[in-house]
Motif scaffolding. Sequence first.
Motif, mmCIF file in Angstrom:
data_model
loop_
_atom_site.group_PDB
_atom_site.id
_atom_site.type_symbol
_atom_site.label_atom_id
_atom_site.label_comp_id
_atom_site.label_asym_id
_atom_site.label_seq_id
_atom_site.Cartn_x
_atom_site.Cartn_y
_atom_site.Cartn_z
ATOM 1 N N GLY A 76 0.805 -1.220 0.000
ATOM 2 C CA GLY A 76 0.000 0.000 0.000
ATOM 3 C C GLY A 76 0.837 1.269 0.000
ATOM 4 O O GLY A 76 0.290 2.374 0.123
ATOM 5 N N GLU A 77 2.160 1.137 -0.129
ATOM 6 C CA GLU A 77 3.056 2.287 -0.147
ATOM 7 C C GLU A 77 3.433 2.651 -1.592
ATOM 8 O O GLU A 77 3.510 1.787 -2.458
ATOM 9 C CB GLU A 77 4.334 1.982 0.647
ATOM 10 C CG GLU A 77 4.103 1.659 2.108
ATOM 11 C CD GLU A 77 3.666 2.872 2.906
ATOM 12 O OE1 GLU A 77 3.992 4.003 2.482
ATOM 13 O OE2 GLU A 77 2.996 2.698 3.942
ATOM 14 N N LYS A 78 3.681 3.956 -1.819
ATOM 15 C CA LYS A 78 4.104 4.393 -3.139
ATOM 16 C C LYS A 78 5.585 4.090 -3.361
ATOM 17 O O LYS A 78 6.434 4.473 -2.541
ATOM 18 C CB LYS A 78 3.864 5.895 -3.304
ATOM 19 C CG LYS A 78 2.400 6.268 -3.456
ATOM 20 C CD LYS A 78 2.255 7.753 -3.760
ATOM 21 C CE LYS A 78 0.792 8.108 -3.998
ATOM 22 N NZ LYS A 78 0.629 9.563 -4.321
ATOM 23 N N LEU A 79 5.881 3.406 -4.439
ATOM 24 C CA LEU A 79 7.266 3.104 -4.803
ATOM 25 C C LEU A 79 7.500 3.556 -6.232
ATOM 26 O O LEU A 79 7.887 2.787 -7.109
ATOM 27 C CB LEU A 79 7.552 1.598 -4.646
ATOM 28 C CG LEU A 79 7.434 1.039 -3.230
ATOM 29 C CD1 LEU A 79 7.647 -0.468 -3.219
ATOM 30 C CD2 LEU A 79 8.437 1.712 -2.286
ATOM 31 N N ASP A 80 7.232 4.847 -6.466
ATOM 32 C CA ASP A 80 7.410 5.400 -7.805
ATOM 33 C C ASP A 80 8.321 6.617 -7.719
ATOM 34 O O ASP A 80 8.883 6.923 -6.667
ATOM 35 C CB ASP A 80 6.069 5.747 -8.458
ATOM 36 C CG ASP A 80 5.236 6.690 -7.597
ATOM 37 O OD1 ASP A 80 5.791 7.279 -6.622
ATOM 38 O OD2 ASP A 80 4.042 6.879 -7.881
ATOM 39 N N TYR A 81 8.465 7.325 -8.832
ATOM 40 C CA TYR A 81 9.356 8.491 -8.873
ATOM 41 C C TYR A 81 8.660 9.617 -9.627
ATOM 42 O O TYR A 81 8.054 9.405 -10.681
ATOM 43 C CB TYR A 81 10.664 8.125 -9.580
ATOM 44 C CG TYR A 81 11.573 9.318 -9.780
ATOM 45 C CD1 TYR A 81 12.259 9.887 -8.711
ATOM 46 C CD2 TYR A 81 11.723 9.893 -11.040
ATOM 47 C CE1 TYR A 81 13.080 10.988 -8.882
ATOM 48 C CE2 TYR A 81 12.548 10.998 -11.235
ATOM 49 C CZ TYR A 81 13.221 11.538 -10.147
ATOM 50 O OH TYR A 81 14.028 12.641 -10.334
ATOM 51 N N PHE A 82 8.739 10.820 -9.050
ATOM 52 C CA PHE A 82 8.184 11.999 -9.718
ATOM 53 C C PHE A 82 9.335 12.839 -10.245
ATOM 54 O O PHE A 82 10.197 13.291 -9.475
ATOM 55 C CB PHE A 82 7.332 12.826 -8.757
ATOM 56 C CG PHE A 82 6.785 14.077 -9.387
ATOM 57 C CD1 PHE A 82 5.805 14.013 -10.369
ATOM 58 C CD2 PHE A 82 7.280 15.326 -9.026
ATOM 59 C CE1 PHE A 82 5.311 15.170 -10.957
ATOM 60 C CE2 PHE A 82 6.804 16.488 -9.607
ATOM 61 C CZ PHE A 82 5.810 16.402 -10.579
ATOM 62 N N ASP A 83 9.358 13.018 -11.555
ATOM 63 C CA ASP A 83 10.404 13.815 -12.204
ATOM 64 C C ASP A 83 9.942 15.268 -12.254
ATOM 65 O O ASP A 83 9.051 15.620 -13.034
ATOM 66 C CB ASP A 83 10.661 13.278 -13.618
ATOM 67 C CG ASP A 83 11.888 13.904 -14.261
ATOM 68 O OD1 ASP A 83 12.233 15.046 -13.888
ATOM 69 O OD2 ASP A 83 12.508 13.260 -15.128
#
Length: 447
Positions: free
Chosen positions: A295-302
């Motif tokens: 349920g945790e975010k494991l992404d990247y915001f550029d």
Amino acid sequence: MSDTSAAETSQGETPELFDKIVNLCKRRGFVFPSAEIYGGFRSTYDYGPVGVLMLRNVKNAWWRSMVQMRTDVVGLDAAILSPPAVWEASGHLSSFTDPLVDCRNCGNRFRQDKLDDPDVCPSCGATGQFTEPRQFNLMFKTHAGPVADEGAVAYLRPETAQGMFTQFANVLNTSRKKPPFGIAQVGKSFRNEITPQNFVFRTREFEQMEMEYFVPPDEAEKWYRYWCDERFQWYVDHGIPAEKLRLRAHDADELSHYSSGTSDVEFLFPWGWDELEGIANRGDYDLSAHATHSGEKLDYFDQATGERYTPHVVEPAAGATRTMMAFLMAAYDEEEVRGETRTVLRLHHRIAPFQIAVLPLSKKDTLVPPAQDVLARLQPHFMCDYDETQAIGRRYRRQDELGTPYCVTIDFESLEDGAVTVRERDTMEQDRIAIPDLLAYFRERLV
């Protein structure tokens, strides 16, 4: 770089080399069978006084190339024990299995996919006696805490990779990196192998050197090719001849369901070609799976482009223990010297257990103090051995078998001229070097 199909195994097997390496490892203190005084414990080995140095050097050489000499890779040391949730998300609980068959005639158990003949038992020769294959999970299961119930179940990790995925967000935030960047780790892993074999090549307890390289999705293929080339060259740069290596791309039916491409760096072992390292283009499977399950975010915001994405992962994963074994086998050599056979390990100086051996010509009181002075000058900078017993020729031969690149001999002339004799391992050529110049001499050659 060699790129060869799985069917191309033209070089013959060399079992005599295997026997010589196993004998050398026991005799010179590289590797001992574990618990040998109790009859041993199958598939476990202890690394002796020389082996522990070489194994550490293999890992240090990998770390130097993958972390120290780069600005886009950071390190991690994740826990060995972890809860079932990690392995449920990764798929290991459901799919980390091998097909297992039993011989009804002799009772021995085998991996079906490793049998040369699927109908003949390699132990007793019986035909048509195998049971139907059943899937055997390779995970080591244990319990954490005083109560051994299902709520206390834990697993020994079968790979180091998952810790790097579950810590992705923490590493990203604290290291201030952005894709493409990597997380590297060296550590123990555990797999309940059905058929451990070939000395330290396939064991239940082993060490891995893995790196997860997180990249923008549209750059994954470029970085996959980059790491295939980079990792192949690492073995060549550290002393394995290119003709004893190949890069073998997996066929479509070999690929994991999440992989769009996997290649193995293979070494020509005495039993044939076998894997040293796998480089896999894993897509976003791992981060997406852990994000879904946790349920945790494991992404990247550029921030530069305003794009949010889940990075794809390219994973070079090497076995430290089997890599050490490959270095030993590639370096082993025998040659005739003045009517005698000289055994020598032509190891790269970064891989060799000792870089320098300090050898007083005799144990006489006049030579030991200057020899220990030389040792004190060199020991802070290089791993050194010190040996003052036996004839000097026998000590040279011992250091040759250990792979020591240089021997420094302090003789009676040293008391007069303040110089020593430096012998190079591979050529056996000797230089006379003033003691104050030794450090600069070796720094030039052992960088």
